[in-house]
Design a protein around this motif. Sequence first.
Motif, PDB file in Angstrom:
ATOM      1  N   GLU A   1     -11.398  28.717  -5.450  1.00 19.43           N
ATOM      2  CA  GLU A   1     -11.852  29.847  -5.776  1.00 19.43           C
ATOM      3  C   GLU A   1     -10.666  30.805  -6.858  1.00 19.43           C
ATOM      4  N   THR A   2      -9.362  30.461  -5.468  1.00 18.13           N
ATOM      5  CA  THR A   2      -8.449  31.885  -5.612  1.00 18.13           C
ATOM      6  C   THR A   2      -7.686  31.447  -7.168  1.00 18.13           C
ATOM      7  N   LYS A   3      -7.689  30.555  -7.544  1.00 14.68           N
ATOM      8  CA  LYS A   3      -6.881  29.128  -7.737  1.00 14.68           C
ATOM      9  C   LYS A   3      -7.343  29.076  -9.614  1.00 14.68           C
TER      10      LYS A   3
ATOM     11  N   GLU B   1      -3.891  45.413 -18.155  1.00 17.30           N
ATOM     12  CA  GLU B   1      -3.758  46.157 -16.453  1.00 17.30           C
ATOM     13  C   GLU B   1      -4.634  46.449 -15.359  1.00 17.30           C
ATOM     14  N   ASN B   2      -4.285  46.334 -14.795  1.00 13.83           N
ATOM     15  CA  ASN B   2      -5.680  46.779 -13.126  1.00 13.83           C
ATOM     16  C   ASN B   2      -6.285  45.729 -13.006  1.00 13.83           C
ATOM     17  N   VAL B   3      -5.613  44.765 -12.542  1.00 12.58           N
ATOM     18  CA  VAL B   3      -5.333  43.863 -11.786  1.00 12.58           C
ATOM     19  C   VAL B   3      -4.238  44.145 -10.103  1.00 12.58           C
ATOM     20  N   MET B   4      -5.256  44.394  -9.193  1.00 14.25           N
ATOM     21  CA  MET B   4      -4.380  43.960  -7.882  1.00 14.25           C
ATOM     22  C   MET B   4      -4.938  43.093  -6.719  1.00 14.25           C
ATOM     23  N   LEU B   5      -3.310  42.801  -6.637  1.00 15.02           N
ATOM     24  CA  LEU B   5      -3.423  41.589  -5.473  1.00 15.02           C
ATOM     25  C   LEU B   5      -3.687  41.844  -4.288  1.00 15.02           C
TER      26      LEU B   5
ATOM     27  N   THR C   1       1.903  36.241   1.932  1.00 15.13           N
ATOM     28  CA  THR C   1       0.653  35.532   1.157  1.00 15.13           C
ATOM     29  C   THR C   1       1.314  35.252   0.397  1.00 15.13           C
ATOM     30  N   GLY C   2       2.185  34.865  -0.080  1.00 15.39           N
ATOM     31  CA  GLY C   2       2.561  34.844  -1.522  1.00 15.39           C
ATOM     32  C   GLY C   2       2.015  36.018  -3.043  1.00 15.39           C
ATOM     33  N   LYS C   3       1.932  36.551  -3.049  1.00 16.88           N
ATOM     34  CA  LYS C   3       1.064  37.794  -4.103  1.00 16.88           C
ATOM     35  C   LYS C   3       2.192  38.001  -4.945  1.00 16.88           C
ATOM     36  N   THR C   4       3.456  38.582  -4.388  1.00 21.59           N
ATOM     37  CA  THR C   4       4.512  38.840  -5.880  1.00 21.59           C
ATOM     38  C   THR C   4       4.794  37.745  -6.401  1.00 21.59           C
ATOM     39  N   ALA C   5       4.903  36.081  -5.514  1.00 24.33           N
ATOM     40  CA  ALA C   5       4.278  34.717  -6.685  1.00 24.33           C
ATOM     41  C   ALA C   5       3.766  34.471  -7.559  1.00 24.33           C
TER      42      ALA C   5
ATOM     43  N   ARG D   1      -9.343  46.954  -1.026  1.00 25.35           N
ATOM     44  CA  ARG D   1      -9.611  46.552   0.499  1.00 25.35           C
ATOM     45  C   ARG D   1     -11.158  46.121   0.264  1.00 25.35           C
ATOM     46  N   ASN D   2     -11.550  47.680  -0.310  1.00 25.39           N
ATOM     47  CA  ASN D   2     -12.935  47.309   0.027  1.00 25.39           C
ATOM     48  C   ASN D   2     -13.919  46.331  -1.131  1.00 25.39           C
TER      49      ASN D   2
END
Length: 91
Positions: A6-8, A31-35, A41-45, A85-86
Amino acid sequence: LHYCQETKDKITDIIEMAKYVAQHPTRMKFENVMLWGEPGTGKTAVVEIIAKEAGMTLYTTSGGDFAKLQAKDLEQIDNMFNNARNNRGII
């Protein structure tokens, strides 16, 4: 990096959207995409992959970049992270 399917799929969708926006910059903004996730956990990657695949420039920030902001600005940033977070199911 190992992510569930699902994440992929969501990452693939974001890359396709970013590519489209890069090709049509006057029609759309990306815009407005936040990990959100725990450290390491690899967010920056993931963001680096998205930017590279879409041919976009990536600007990164750190906590120190926010040190000079006013209380109102910090509250807005805090609200943004609380919202992320929510809504963890949304990438």
